[in-house]
Motif scaffolding. Structure first.
Motif, PDB file in Angstrom:
ATOM      1  N   PHE A 135      -4.989  -4.865  10.132  1.00 44.61           N
ATOM      2  CA  PHE A 135      -6.369  -4.688   9.653  1.00 44.61           C
ATOM      3  C   PHE A 135      -6.978  -3.400  10.209  1.00 44.61           C
ATOM      4  O   PHE A 135      -7.605  -2.626   9.478  1.00 44.61           O
ATOM      5  CB  PHE A 135      -7.251  -5.879  10.076  1.00 44.61           C
ATOM      6  N   VAL A 136      -6.788  -3.179  11.514  1.00 47.28           N
ATOM      7  CA  VAL A 136      -7.343  -1.972  12.150  1.00 47.28           C
ATOM      8  C   VAL A 136      -6.756  -0.727  11.489  1.00 47.28           C
ATOM      9  O   VAL A 136      -7.491   0.216  11.135  1.00 47.28           O
ATOM     10  CB  VAL A 136      -7.047  -1.950  13.676  1.00 47.28           C
ATOM     11  N   TRP A 137      -5.444  -0.733  11.295  1.00 45.94           N
ATOM     12  CA  TRP A 137      -4.769   0.430  10.708  1.00 45.94           C
ATOM     13  C   TRP A 137      -5.231   0.651   9.264  1.00 45.94           C
ATOM     14  O   TRP A 137      -5.461   1.796   8.848  1.00 45.94           O
ATOM     15  CB  TRP A 137      -3.257   0.236  10.776  1.00 45.94           C
ATOM     16  N   GLU A 138      -5.396  -0.443   8.507  1.00 45.57           N
ATOM     17  CA  GLU A 138      -5.891  -0.329   7.128  1.00 45.57           C
ATOM     18  C   GLU A 138      -7.270   0.334   7.099  1.00 45.57           C
ATOM     19  O   GLU A 138      -7.556   1.165   6.235  1.00 45.57           O
ATOM     20  CB  GLU A 138      -6.009  -1.722   6.496  1.00 45.57           C
ATOM     21  N   LYS A 139      -8.113  -0.050   8.062  1.00 46.64           N
ATOM     22  CA  LYS A 139      -9.460   0.522   8.112  1.00 46.64           C
ATOM     23  C   LYS A 139      -9.407   2.012   8.459  1.00 46.64           C
ATOM     24  O   LYS A 139     -10.204   2.804   7.955  1.00 46.64           O
ATOM     25  CB  LYS A 139     -10.319  -0.241   9.130  1.00 46.64           C
TER      26      LYS A 139
ATOM     27  N   ILE B  90      17.874  -5.846  14.602  1.00 48.34           N
ATOM     28  CA  ILE B  90      17.936  -6.732  13.432  1.00 48.34           C
ATOM     29  C   ILE B  90      16.614  -7.474  13.235  1.00 48.34           C
ATOM     30  O   ILE B  90      16.048  -7.507  12.131  1.00 48.34           O
ATOM     31  CB  ILE B  90      19.104  -7.735  13.574  1.00 48.34           C
ATOM     32  N   PHE B  91      16.090  -8.045  14.339  1.00 47.44           N
ATOM     33  CA  PHE B  91      14.855  -8.828  14.208  1.00 47.44           C
ATOM     34  C   PHE B  91      13.632  -7.943  13.978  1.00 47.44           C
ATOM     35  O   PHE B  91      12.651  -8.388  13.384  1.00 47.44           O
ATOM     36  CB  PHE B  91      14.660  -9.742  15.418  1.00 47.44           C
ATOM     37  N   GLY B  92      13.693  -6.693  14.432  1.00 51.63           N
ATOM     38  CA  GLY B  92      12.610  -5.754  14.128  1.00 51.63           C
ATOM     39  C   GLY B  92      12.465  -5.564  12.630  1.00 51.63           C
ATOM     40  O   GLY B  92      11.350  -5.567  12.075  1.00 51.63           O
ATOM     41  N   ALA B  93      13.608  -5.444  11.964  1.00 52.15           N
ATOM     42  CA  ALA B  93      13.594  -5.292  10.502  1.00 52.15           C
ATOM     43  C   ALA B  93      13.080  -6.566   9.832  1.00 52.15           C
ATOM     44  O   ALA B  93      12.294  -6.513   8.870  1.00 52.15           O
ATOM     45  CB  ALA B  93      15.000  -4.969  10.007  1.00 52.15           C
ATOM     46  N   CYS B  94      13.497  -7.725  10.356  1.00 53.38           N
ATOM     47  CA  CYS B  94      13.030  -9.010   9.788  1.00 53.38           C
ATOM     48  C   CYS B  94      11.520  -9.171   9.944  1.00 53.38           C
ATOM     49  O   CYS B  94      10.811  -9.567   9.007  1.00 53.38           O
ATOM     50  CB  CYS B  94      13.737 -10.182  10.467  1.00 53.38           C
ATOM     51  N   CYS B  95      11.020  -8.867  11.149  1.00 55.39           N
ATOM     52  CA  CYS B  95       9.587  -9.047  11.428  1.00 55.39           C
ATOM     53  C   CYS B  95       8.713  -8.086  10.633  1.00 55.39           C
ATOM     54  O   CYS B  95       7.527  -8.349  10.419  1.00 55.39           O
ATOM     55  CB  CYS B  95       9.318  -8.880  12.928  1.00 55.39           C
ATOM     56  N   ALA B  96       9.301  -6.975  10.189  1.00 52.62           N
ATOM     57  CA  ALA B  96       8.531  -6.009   9.392  1.00 52.62           C
ATOM     58  C   ALA B  96       8.047  -6.619   8.077  1.00 52.62           C
ATOM     59  O   ALA B  96       7.089  -6.136   7.474  1.00 52.62           O
ATOM     60  CB  ALA B  96       9.369  -4.763   9.116  1.00 52.62           C
ATOM     61  N   THR B  97       8.688  -7.714   7.638  1.00 50.41           N
ATOM     62  CA  THR B  97       8.278  -8.349   6.379  1.00 50.41           C
ATOM     63  C   THR B  97       6.894  -9.000   6.480  1.00 50.41           C
ATOM     64  O   THR B  97       6.300  -9.340   5.452  1.00 50.41           O
ATOM     65  CB  THR B  97       9.299  -9.422   5.934  1.00 50.41           C
ATOM     66  N   THR B  98       6.358  -9.165   7.699  1.00 46.25           N
ATOM     67  CA  THR B  98       5.015  -9.753   7.847  1.00 46.25           C
ATOM     68  C   THR B  98       3.932  -8.862   7.236  1.00 46.25           C
ATOM     69  O   THR B  98       2.790  -9.313   7.072  1.00 46.25           O
ATOM     70  CB  THR B  98       4.673 -10.009   9.334  1.00 46.25           C
ATOM     71  N   VAL B  99       4.268  -7.612   6.914  1.00 48.90           N
ATOM     72  CA  VAL B  99       3.275  -6.722   6.282  1.00 48.90           C
ATOM     73  C   VAL B  99       2.820  -7.274   4.928  1.00 48.90           C
ATOM     74  O   VAL B  99       1.761  -6.880   4.418  1.00 48.90           O
ATOM     75  CB  VAL B  99       3.813  -5.273   6.091  1.00 48.90           C
ATOM     76  N   PHE B 100       3.593  -8.196   4.341  1.00 50.03           N
ATOM     77  CA  PHE B 100       3.248  -8.731   3.027  1.00 50.03           C
ATOM     78  C   PHE B 100       2.277  -9.919   3.090  1.00 50.03           C
ATOM     79  O   PHE B 100       1.854 -10.417   2.050  1.00 50.03           O
ATOM     80  CB  PHE B 100       4.516  -9.155   2.276  1.00 50.03           C
ATOM     81  N   VAL B 101       1.957 -10.404   4.313  1.00 50.68           N
ATOM     82  CA  VAL B 101       1.009 -11.531   4.433  1.00 50.68           C
ATOM     83  C   VAL B 101      -0.405 -10.952   4.557  1.00 50.68           C
ATOM     84  O   VAL B 101      -0.722 -10.295   5.553  1.00 50.68           O
ATOM     85  CB  VAL B 101       1.332 -12.416   5.659  1.00 50.68           C
ATOM     86  N   PRO B 102      -1.263 -11.163   3.549  1.00 50.66           N
ATOM     87  CA  PRO B 102      -2.564 -10.466   3.524  1.00 50.66           C
ATOM     88  C   PRO B 102      -3.479 -10.756   4.713  1.00 50.66           C
ATOM     89  O   PRO B 102      -4.005  -9.849   5.344  1.00 50.66           O
ATOM     90  CB  PRO B 102      -3.208 -10.944   2.216  1.00 50.66           C
ATOM     91  N   SER B 103      -3.703 -12.056   5.050  1.00 55.30           N
ATOM     92  CA  SER B 103      -4.645 -12.381   6.128  1.00 55.30           C
ATOM     93  C   SER B 103      -4.330 -13.749   6.703  1.00 55.30           C
ATOM     94  O   SER B 103      -3.377 -14.403   6.290  1.00 55.30           O
ATOM     95  CB  SER B 103      -6.084 -12.356   5.610  1.00 55.30           C
ATOM     96  N   PHE B 104      -5.181 -14.205   7.647  1.00 51.88           N
ATOM     97  CA  PHE B 104      -4.952 -15.498   8.297  1.00 51.88           C
ATOM     98  C   PHE B 104      -5.159 -16.683   7.348  1.00 51.88           C
ATOM     99  O   PHE B 104      -4.699 -17.781   7.633  1.00 51.88           O
ATOM    100  CB  PHE B 104      -5.842 -15.652   9.535  1.00 51.88           C
ATOM    101  N   HIS B 105      -5.841 -16.456   6.219  1.00 55.86           N
ATOM    102  CA  HIS B 105      -5.920 -17.516   5.200  1.00 55.86           C
ATOM    103  C   HIS B 105      -4.519 -17.960   4.798  1.00 55.86           C
ATOM    104  O   HIS B 105      -4.281 -19.115   4.488  1.00 55.86           O
ATOM    105  CB  HIS B 105      -6.594 -16.989   3.922  1.00 55.86           C
ATOM    106  N   ASN B 106      -3.603 -16.979   4.772  1.00 62.09           N
ATOM    107  CA  ASN B 106      -2.292 -17.186   4.163  1.00 62.09           C
ATOM    108  C   ASN B 106      -1.234 -17.685   5.143  1.00 62.09           C
ATOM    109  O   ASN B 106      -0.055 -17.734   4.813  1.00 62.09           O
ATOM    110  CB  ASN B 106      -1.846 -15.881   3.508  1.00 62.09           C
ATOM    111  N   TYR B 107      -1.675 -18.063   6.353  1.00 61.46           N
ATOM    112  CA  TYR B 107      -0.741 -18.602   7.336  1.00 61.46           C
ATOM    113  C   TYR B 107      -0.775 -20.135   7.380  1.00 61.46           C
ATOM    114  O   TYR B 107      -0.241 -20.734   8.303  1.00 61.46           O
ATOM    115  CB  TYR B 107      -1.035 -18.039   8.732  1.00 61.46           C
TER     116      TYR B 107
ATOM    117  N   ALA C  13       0.799  -3.391   2.077  1.00 61.89           N
ATOM    118  CA  ALA C  13       2.033  -3.609   2.848  1.00 61.89           C
ATOM    119  C   ALA C  13       2.668  -2.282   3.237  1.00 61.89           C
ATOM    120  O   ALA C  13       3.079  -2.086   4.389  1.00 61.89           O
ATOM    121  CB  ALA C  13       3.010  -4.460   2.043  1.00 61.89           C
ATOM    122  N   VAL C  14       2.737  -1.356   2.283  1.00 63.74           N
ATOM    123  CA  VAL C  14       3.327  -0.035   2.568  1.00 63.74           C
ATOM    124  C   VAL C  14       2.504   0.700   3.617  1.00 63.74           C
ATOM    125  O   VAL C  14       3.046   1.307   4.546  1.00 63.74           O
ATOM    126  CB  VAL C  14       3.434   0.793   1.264  1.00 63.74           C
TER     127      VAL C  14
END
Length: 473
Positions: free
Chosen positions: A333-337, A174-191, A351-352
């Motif tokens: 970030f690493v994966w995006e690169k 359950i929490f794995g699915a919840c934590c997956a939503t962090t993909v929508f936070v662009p960077s540390f600016h947004n924390y 995010a996707v």
């Protein structure tokens, strides 16, 4: 000091560009510089960095420190917390110096970082070459991967103390699915708002543990025999090493600052605050429950259920969700690169593209649900290199030549003005952490980890649950 001024001049303009760019965006959107979005979403000040460091440094590990105290005794626990706290602050300082050095060199070459987040492995690559990049990337990514795994395991371990109708493995799904939503936070600016709330949550939990343990008093027949075995002693010591090794995300937090050259002492100030949370809570819970903690790696499990405890559990769950995002964001970030999506402006597309990072974390949390012992294993095998040995060695090699020292963007600090003294301190850190942290700590924590596998098995359905409950599930 001219080198330092040049570095600051090289860095500040590009950050001014960033601020101007973001302010224009905000003014176009709602013509208000002090918009709600800016207040909650765009953080880059010294205070934001302090909140990020403090919030990220101590999360679920707060609940395992009493367990470490039971393994190594009260005195050793207190001394090693202070020792590794200071050590961690020093290596975070070294990382910040190397970041400034790398950034100032690159900006003299007119390299722009407008849509690019600098990461630790890129700093190593720029200063020391591709081999160091590979080493930094391997250790950092593996540590952050397991750091995220630990947050997920902690979520399942904690929620179980409120609702034991489902086993810990189901809660992990359950929490794995919840934590997956962090993909929508662009960077540390947004924390920004999350760091602030996260620190409030750990502060509440730490003081709840302290007060609840003191009010509860010592259990009947309490014993404080630790340390009794070397294996347990060094397992506890590596969990403390892990506690103050939270600066694998230092570079990303620095890069999110408007003026990263101000970061130098932020980590130390964060550590001093964290001491006010970790020392009283660990000491109080160990004083109250003593050697019972050896079989209870989560401090919540021994404290009587109450509204206060339920509130602490819920707040820790939310904070673990935030810390999962902290640990995972550099991996994103690493994966995006790797997949060529890092420069994409669309949050949804990014995010996707990030989702494949979450899947192995989810899987590993289900295989190794050993809350407590896994902290020590990660501490000895990964944290020891990632945030202690590699930064110290990288600093020594970056400034080994007289010309590099002469042109250094950051001169030695006022409290250690000699390059020779810095070399001596760094060499001592490398030797100490390699022998005690990696060597003895690795042996002890892996021995303990294998014992957990033998006792509970991989994919354990309900790790350290009461016998009757485990059978029921």
């Amino acid at each position: 000091m001219s080198g330092e001024k040049q570095a600051e001049e090289a860095i500040v303009p590009s950050f001014n560009d960033t601020m101007d760019h973001e302010e224009k965006d905000e003014e176009e959107g709602d013509h208000s510089i002090f918009s709600v979005k800016s207040l909650l979403w765009h953080g880059g000040s010294v205070y934001d960095a302090w909140f990020s460091c403090s919030s990220n440094q101590v999360a679920q590990v707060l609940l395992t420190l009493p367990y470490s105290f039971s393994q190594m005794g009260m005195l050793s626990g207190i001394i090693l917390q202070i020792f590794y706290g200071v050590l961690g602050s020093w290596t975070a300082y070294l990382i910040s110096v190397l970041y400034i050095e790398y950034r100032s060199r690159k900006e003299k070459e007119n390299v722009s970082f407008k849509n690019h987040v600098i990461q630790w492995f890129e700093v190593l690559d720029g200063l020391l070459g591709p081999y160091w990049k590979a080493i930094g990337l391997a250790f950092n990514c593996t540590f952050l991967l397991f750091g995220s795994v630990i947050q997920l395991i902690a979520c399942a371990s904690n929620i179980y103390y409120i609702n034991d109708k489902m086993d810990k493995r189901t809660w992990t799904y359950i929490f794995g699915a919840c934590c997956a939503t962090t993909v929508f936070v662009p960077s540390f600016h947004n924390y920004r708002i999350w760091s602030f709330l996260g620190l409030g949550m750990t502060t509440y939990t730490a003081w709840y543990l302290t007060i609840a343990a003191l009010v509860h008093g010592q259990v009947e027949g309490v014993t404080h025999q630790g340390p009794t075995k070397l294996v347990l002693y060094f397992t506890g010591a590596t969990n403390i090493l892990y506690t103050f090794g939270g600066h694998a995300v230092t570079v990303e937090i620095m890069h999110a600052m408007w003026k990263p050259q101000k970061f130098k002492y932020i980590y130390l100030l964060a550590t001093l605050y964290v001491f006010t949370l970790t020392l009283p809570s660990a000491a109080a819970v160990y004083w109250a429950f003593g050697d019972q903690l050896l079989d209870h790696s989560n401090a919540f499990s021994l404290l009587p259920r109450s509204g206060w405890r339920d509130a602490a559990v819920i707040l820790m769950l939310i904070h673990q969700f935030i810390t999962f995002g902290f640990a995972c964001t550099p991996l994103y970030f690493v994966w995006e690169k790797v997949v060529g999506m890092h420069d994409t402006e669309s949050i949804c597309l990014r995010a996707v593209s990030r989702l494949p990072v979450v899947i192995p974390i989810w899987f590993l949390a289900i295989i190794f649900p050993f809350f407590g012992p896994i902290n020590s294993a990660v501490g000895s095998l990964l944290v020891s290199f990632t945030v202690y040995i590699i930064p110290a060695m990288a600093h020594m090699l970056t400034y080994k030549s007289a010309s590099a020292r002469k042109n250094a963007a950051e001169k030695p600090p006022f409290f250690l003005p000699s390059w020779t003294a810095i070399y001596a301190v760094n060499a001592a850190i490398v030797i100490w952490v390699f022998v005690v942290g990696f060597g003895l700590g690795g042996w002890a924590s892996m021995t303990n980890f294998i014992k957990q596998v033998d006792t509970f098995g991989l994919f354990a359905k309900c790790y350290q649950c009461p016998a009757s409950t485990s059978k029921h599930h």
